[in-house]
Enzyme design. Structure first.
Site, PDB file in Angstrom:
ATOM      1  N   SER A  38      16.996  66.247 -14.789  1.00  0.00           N
ATOM      2  CA  SER A  38      15.865  66.619 -15.789  1.00  0.00           C
ATOM      3  C   SER A  38      16.430  66.670 -17.412  1.00  0.00           C
ATOM      4  O   SER A  38      15.708  66.572 -18.207  1.00  0.00           O
ATOM      5  CB  SER A  38      14.718  67.727 -15.405  1.00  0.00           C
ATOM      6  OG  SER A  38      15.567  68.888 -15.501  1.00  0.00           O
TER       7      SER A  38
ATOM      8  N   SER B  73      11.353  64.731 -16.064  1.00  0.00           N
ATOM      9  CA  SER B  73      11.361  66.324 -16.291  1.00  0.00           C
ATOM     10  C   SER B  73       9.842  66.774 -15.787  1.00  0.00           C
ATOM     11  O   SER B  73       8.977  66.675 -16.490  1.00  0.00           O
ATOM     12  CB  SER B  73      11.686  66.441 -17.784  1.00  0.00           C
ATOM     13  OG  SER B  73      11.690  68.109 -17.803  1.00  0.00           O
TER      14      SER B  73
ATOM     15  N   SER C 113      19.161  68.851 -10.665  1.00  0.00           N
ATOM     16  CA  SER C 113      18.329  67.427 -10.828  1.00  0.00           C
ATOM     17  C   SER C 113      18.563  66.695 -12.146  1.00  0.00           C
ATOM     18  O   SER C 113      19.726  67.322 -12.965  1.00  0.00           O
ATOM     19  CB  SER C 113      17.000  67.920 -11.095  1.00  0.00           C
ATOM     20  OG  SER C 113      16.667  68.419 -12.202  1.00  0.00           O
TER      21      SER C 113
ATOM     22  N   LYS D  67      15.658  74.181 -19.193  1.00  0.00           N
ATOM     23  CA  LYS D  67      14.922  73.242 -20.034  1.00  0.00           C
ATOM     24  C   LYS D  67      15.414  73.526 -21.458  1.00  0.00           C
ATOM     25  O   LYS D  67      16.237  74.448 -21.650  1.00  0.00           O
ATOM     26  CB  LYS D  67      13.390  73.377 -19.993  1.00  0.00           C
ATOM     27  CG  LYS D  67      12.889  73.005 -18.486  1.00  0.00           C
ATOM     28  CD  LYS D  67      13.031  71.593 -18.273  1.00  0.00           C
ATOM     29  CE  LYS D  67      12.541  71.442 -16.682  1.00  0.00           C
ATOM     30  NZ  LYS D  67      12.867  70.353 -16.031  1.00  0.00           N
TER      31      LYS D  67
END
Length: 269
Positions: free
Chosen positions: A76, A221, A74, A131
Protein backbone atom coordinates in the site's frame (compact mmCIF):
# COMPACT_ATOMS: atom_id res chain seq x y z
CA UNK A 1 2.48 -6.75 17.72
CA UNK A 2 -0.04 -5.85 20.45
CA UNK A 3 0.34 -9.28 22.10
CA UNK A 4 4.11 -8.82 22.14
CA UNK A 5 3.69 -5.38 23.74
CA UNK A 6 1.38 -6.75 26.42
CA UNK A 7 3.72 -9.67 27.05
CA UNK A 8 6.72 -7.36 27.37
CA UNK A 9 4.95 -5.14 29.90
CA UNK A 10 3.73 -8.13 31.93
CA UNK A 11 7.16 -9.79 31.93
CA UNK A 12 8.89 -6.55 32.97
CA UNK A 13 6.47 -5.89 35.81
CA UNK A 14 6.53 -9.51 37.00
CA UNK A 15 10.32 -9.78 37.08
CA UNK A 16 10.63 -6.40 38.78
CA UNK A 17 8.00 -7.33 41.37
CA UNK A 18 9.72 -10.64 42.18
CA UNK A 19 13.09 -8.91 42.58
CA UNK A 20 11.59 -6.19 44.80
CA UNK A 21 9.60 -8.65 46.90
CA UNK A 22 12.71 -10.75 47.50
CA UNK A 23 14.83 -7.72 48.39
CA UNK A 24 12.27 -6.48 50.94
CA UNK A 25 11.30 -9.73 52.66
CA UNK A 26 13.50 -12.72 51.86
CA UNK A 27 17.07 -11.76 50.92
CA UNK A 28 18.06 -10.70 54.45
CA UNK A 29 16.60 -13.89 55.94
CA UNK A 30 18.59 -16.07 53.53
CA UNK A 31 21.76 -14.17 54.42
CA UNK A 32 21.19 -14.70 58.15
CA UNK A 33 20.53 -18.42 57.66
CA UNK A 34 23.43 -19.02 55.33
CA UNK A 35 25.48 -21.97 56.48
CA UNK A 36 22.66 -23.52 58.53
CA UNK A 37 19.67 -24.90 56.65
CA UNK A 38 20.05 -22.44 53.80
CA UNK A 39 23.02 -22.06 51.49
CA UNK A 40 22.20 -18.36 51.08
CA UNK A 41 21.81 -18.59 47.31
CA UNK A 42 18.96 -16.89 45.48
CA UNK A 43 16.09 -19.15 44.41
CA UNK A 44 16.03 -19.87 40.68
CA UNK A 45 12.99 -17.64 40.07
CA UNK A 46 14.68 -14.71 41.84
CA UNK A 47 17.92 -15.31 40.00
CA UNK A 48 16.08 -15.18 36.66
CA UNK A 49 14.15 -12.08 37.71
CA UNK A 50 17.39 -10.24 38.57
CA UNK A 51 18.93 -11.25 35.26
CA UNK A 52 15.99 -10.42 33.01
CA UNK A 53 14.44 -7.34 34.64
CA UNK A 54 17.15 -4.81 33.59
CA UNK A 55 17.11 -6.11 30.01
CA UNK A 56 13.32 -6.14 29.78
CA UNK A 57 13.07 -2.67 31.32
CA UNK A 58 15.56 -1.20 28.83
CA UNK A 59 13.77 -2.82 25.86
CA UNK A 60 10.39 -1.59 27.13
CA UNK A 61 11.64 1.98 27.59
CA UNK A 62 13.34 2.12 24.20
CA UNK A 63 10.38 0.53 22.41
CA UNK A 64 7.75 2.65 24.14
CA UNK A 65 9.41 6.05 24.21
CA UNK A 66 12.28 6.12 21.68
CA UNK A 67 11.92 3.89 18.61
CA UNK A 68 9.89 0.82 17.72
CA UNK A 69 10.45 -1.63 14.84
CA UNK A 70 7.70 -2.56 12.41
CA UNK A 71 7.53 -4.70 9.29
CA UNK A 72 5.67 -3.54 6.17
CA UNK A 73 3.17 -6.33 5.32
CA UNK A 74 1.63 -5.02 2.08
CA UNK A 75 2.16 -2.96 -1.08
CA UNK A 76 0.00 0.00 0.00
CA UNK A 77 2.95 2.40 0.43
CA UNK A 78 4.86 1.52 -2.75
CA UNK A 79 7.16 2.82 -4.07
CA UNK A 80 8.16 4.61 -0.84
CA UNK A 81 8.02 1.42 1.20
CA UNK A 82 8.08 -2.14 -0.11
CA UNK A 83 6.62 -5.32 1.30
CA UNK A 84 9.24 -6.78 3.62
CA UNK A 85 10.78 -3.46 4.66
CA UNK A 86 11.63 -3.41 8.36
CA UNK A 87 11.30 0.17 9.56
CA UNK A 88 11.95 2.19 12.70
CA UNK A 89 9.26 4.47 14.07
CA UNK A 90 10.14 7.51 16.17
CA UNK A 91 7.94 7.26 19.27
CA UNK A 92 9.03 10.70 20.53
CA UNK A 93 8.04 12.80 17.48
CA UNK A 94 4.54 13.61 18.68
CA UNK A 95 4.88 13.07 22.42
CA UNK A 96 5.38 10.32 24.98
CA UNK A 97 2.68 7.66 25.12
CA UNK A 98 2.07 4.84 27.56
CA UNK A 99 2.52 1.30 26.23
CA UNK A 100 -0.61 -0.75 25.46
CA UNK A 101 -3.12 2.10 26.00
CA UNK A 102 -1.17 4.55 23.75
CA UNK A 103 -2.32 7.38 26.04
CA UNK A 104 -0.27 10.54 25.53
CA UNK A 105 1.38 11.71 28.74
CA UNK A 106 3.64 14.42 27.34
CA UNK A 107 3.15 16.44 24.15
CA UNK A 108 6.18 17.27 22.01
CA UNK A 109 5.02 18.15 18.50
CA UNK A 110 2.15 17.74 16.09
CA UNK A 111 1.94 15.54 12.98
CA UNK A 112 2.69 17.41 9.75
CA UNK A 113 1.29 17.04 6.28
CA UNK A 114 3.38 14.48 4.42
CA UNK A 115 4.55 12.56 7.50
CA UNK A 116 4.53 8.77 7.12
CA UNK A 117 2.98 7.40 10.29
CA UNK A 118 2.19 4.10 11.97
CA UNK A 119 -1.22 3.98 13.62
CA UNK A 120 -4.11 1.81 14.73
CA UNK A 121 -7.01 2.21 12.27
CA UNK A 122 -10.38 2.91 13.92
CA UNK A 123 -11.99 -0.13 12.28
CA UNK A 124 -9.12 -2.49 13.26
CA UNK A 125 -7.69 -1.20 16.56
CA UNK A 126 -5.75 -4.42 17.15
CA UNK A 127 -3.61 -3.87 14.04
CA UNK A 128 -0.80 -1.48 13.06
CA UNK A 129 -1.07 0.24 9.67
CA UNK A 130 1.14 2.75 7.87
CA UNK A 131 0.06 5.63 5.59
CA UNK A 132 0.94 9.22 4.75
CA UNK A 133 -0.81 12.23 6.30
CA UNK A 134 -2.58 14.26 3.63
CA UNK A 135 -5.15 16.27 5.60
CA UNK A 136 -4.70 18.08 8.91
CA UNK A 137 -7.47 19.09 11.34
CA UNK A 138 -9.72 21.65 9.64
CA UNK A 139 -8.56 20.83 6.08
CA UNK A 140 -10.95 19.97 3.28
CA UNK A 141 -9.47 17.10 1.27
CA UNK A 142 -10.78 15.96 -2.10
CA UNK A 143 -9.73 13.17 -4.43
CA UNK A 144 -10.93 13.35 -8.02
CA UNK A 145 -9.44 11.99 -11.24
CA UNK A 146 -6.35 10.59 -9.48
CA UNK A 147 -5.59 14.05 -8.09
CA UNK A 148 -5.51 15.26 -4.49
CA UNK A 149 -6.93 18.66 -3.54
CA UNK A 150 -6.38 20.30 -0.16
CA UNK A 151 -8.52 23.32 0.67
CA UNK A 152 -9.42 23.66 -3.00
CA UNK A 153 -5.81 23.64 -4.28
CA UNK A 154 -4.70 20.65 -6.37
CA UNK A 155 -1.34 19.01 -5.86
CA UNK A 156 0.98 19.13 -8.86
CA UNK A 157 2.29 15.90 -10.40
CA UNK A 158 5.31 15.02 -12.49
CA UNK A 159 5.43 11.82 -14.51
CA UNK A 160 8.57 9.78 -13.76
CA UNK A 161 8.04 6.69 -15.88
CA UNK A 162 6.68 3.17 -15.94
CA UNK A 163 7.26 1.36 -12.67
CA UNK A 164 8.99 -2.02 -12.62
CA UNK A 165 8.28 -4.00 -9.49
CA UNK A 166 9.97 -7.06 -8.08
CA UNK A 167 9.11 -9.73 -5.56
CA UNK A 168 5.78 -9.06 -3.90
CA UNK A 169 5.61 -5.74 -5.73
CA UNK A 170 5.76 -7.30 -9.18
CA UNK A 171 2.00 -6.86 -9.50
CA UNK A 172 2.57 -3.12 -9.86
CA UNK A 173 4.84 -3.47 -12.89
CA UNK A 174 3.46 -1.22 -15.62
CA UNK A 175 1.91 1.29 -13.21
CA UNK A 176 2.73 4.96 -13.65
CA UNK A 177 5.22 6.38 -11.16
CA UNK A 178 4.76 10.06 -10.46
CA UNK A 179 6.15 12.63 -8.06
CA UNK A 180 3.33 14.12 -6.02
CA UNK A 181 4.45 17.64 -5.19
CA UNK A 182 2.98 17.93 -1.74
CA UNK A 183 4.19 21.33 -0.48
CA UNK A 184 7.46 20.83 1.38
CA UNK A 185 7.30 17.03 1.03
CA UNK A 186 7.41 15.81 -2.58
CA UNK A 187 7.25 12.03 -2.79
CA UNK A 188 6.72 9.19 -5.24
CA UNK A 189 3.32 7.59 -5.84
CA UNK A 190 1.98 4.83 -8.08
CA UNK A 191 -1.19 4.89 -10.17
CA UNK A 192 -2.76 2.26 -12.38
CA UNK A 193 -3.78 3.74 -15.71
CA UNK A 194 -6.83 1.50 -16.08
CA UNK A 195 -8.09 0.74 -12.61
CA UNK A 196 -11.41 -1.09 -12.87
CA UNK A 197 -12.60 -0.49 -9.33
CA UNK A 198 -13.69 2.21 -6.91
CA UNK A 199 -11.14 5.03 -6.90
CA UNK A 200 -12.37 6.38 -3.58
CA UNK A 201 -13.30 9.77 -4.99
CA UNK A 202 -14.96 12.27 -2.71
CA UNK A 203 -14.49 15.31 -0.50
CA UNK A 204 -14.02 15.33 3.25
CA UNK A 205 -13.52 18.00 5.93
CA UNK A 206 -11.18 16.81 8.66
CA UNK A 207 -12.60 17.35 12.17
CA UNK A 208 -10.51 18.63 15.11
CA UNK A 209 -8.18 16.02 16.58
CA UNK A 210 -8.23 13.88 13.43
CA UNK A 211 -6.17 13.35 10.27
CA UNK A 212 -6.80 12.18 6.71
CA UNK A 213 -4.31 9.54 5.53
CA UNK A 214 -3.61 7.89 2.18
CA UNK A 215 -1.23 5.27 0.84
CA UNK A 216 1.32 6.17 -1.83
CA UNK A 217 0.15 3.21 -3.93
CA UNK A 218 -3.16 4.89 -4.68
CA UNK A 219 -4.93 1.94 -6.29
CA UNK A 220 -3.77 -0.66 -3.77
CA UNK A 221 -4.37 1.16 -0.50
CA UNK A 222 -7.18 0.74 2.01
CA UNK A 223 -6.98 4.24 3.43
CA UNK A 224 -9.19 7.05 4.73
CA UNK A 225 -10.99 7.34 1.39
CA UNK A 226 -12.68 4.01 2.05
CA UNK A 227 -13.04 3.92 5.85
CA UNK A 228 -16.52 4.24 7.39
CA UNK A 229 -15.31 7.22 9.46
CA UNK A 230 -12.82 8.56 6.84
CA UNK A 231 -10.62 10.02 9.59
CA UNK A 232 -7.82 8.89 11.90
CA UNK A 233 -8.09 10.01 15.55
CA UNK A 234 -4.90 11.59 16.88
CA UNK A 235 -4.83 9.20 19.84
CA UNK A 236 -4.45 6.24 17.45
CA UNK A 237 -1.09 7.45 16.10
CA UNK A 238 1.87 5.39 17.32
CA UNK A 239 4.74 7.34 15.77
CA UNK A 240 6.53 8.67 12.71
CA UNK A 241 8.38 6.30 10.38
CA UNK A 242 11.89 7.54 9.68
CA UNK A 243 14.25 4.74 8.54
CA UNK A 244 14.42 1.35 6.83
CA UNK A 245 16.83 -0.89 8.73
CA UNK A 246 16.33 -4.11 6.78
CA UNK A 247 14.37 -5.56 3.86
CA UNK A 248 13.30 -9.15 3.48
CA UNK A 249 10.57 -9.84 0.93
CA UNK A 250 9.25 -13.30 1.69
CA UNK A 251 6.19 -15.49 1.58
CA UNK A 252 5.28 -16.39 5.14
CA UNK A 253 7.70 -15.65 7.94
CA UNK A 254 10.99 -16.98 6.50
CA UNK A 255 13.24 -14.59 4.62
CA UNK A 256 15.51 -17.28 3.15
CA UNK A 257 17.72 -15.47 0.61
CA UNK A 258 15.41 -12.57 -0.20
CA UNK A 259 17.36 -9.79 1.50
CA UNK A 260 17.73 -6.47 -0.31
CA UNK A 261 20.77 -4.84 1.29
CA UNK A 262 20.43 -1.71 -0.87
CA UNK A 263 17.51 -0.52 1.26
CA UNK A 264 19.32 -0.74 4.60
CA UNK A 265 19.64 2.67 6.23
CA UNK A 266 17.34 4.44 3.74
CA UNK A 267 15.41 7.39 5.13
CA UNK A 268 11.65 7.64 4.69
CA UNK A 269 10.47 10.80 2.92
Amino acid sequence: MRLFEIGLVVATLASGFIWLLDALFFAARRKRNAGLLDDGKDPVVVDYAKAFFPVLAIVLILRSFVAEPFRIPSNSMMPTLLTGDFILVNKFSYGLRLPISNTKIFAVGEPKRGDVIVFKPPQSPDQDWIKRIIGLPGDTVAYRGNQVYVNGKPFEYQYVGEYVGKGSGAEMTGASQLTEKLPGRPHAILELDKAAFDQGEGEWTVPPGHYFVMGDNRDRSDDARFWPSHFLPEQNIRGKAFMIWMNCDSIGSLCKNNFDTSRIGSGIQ
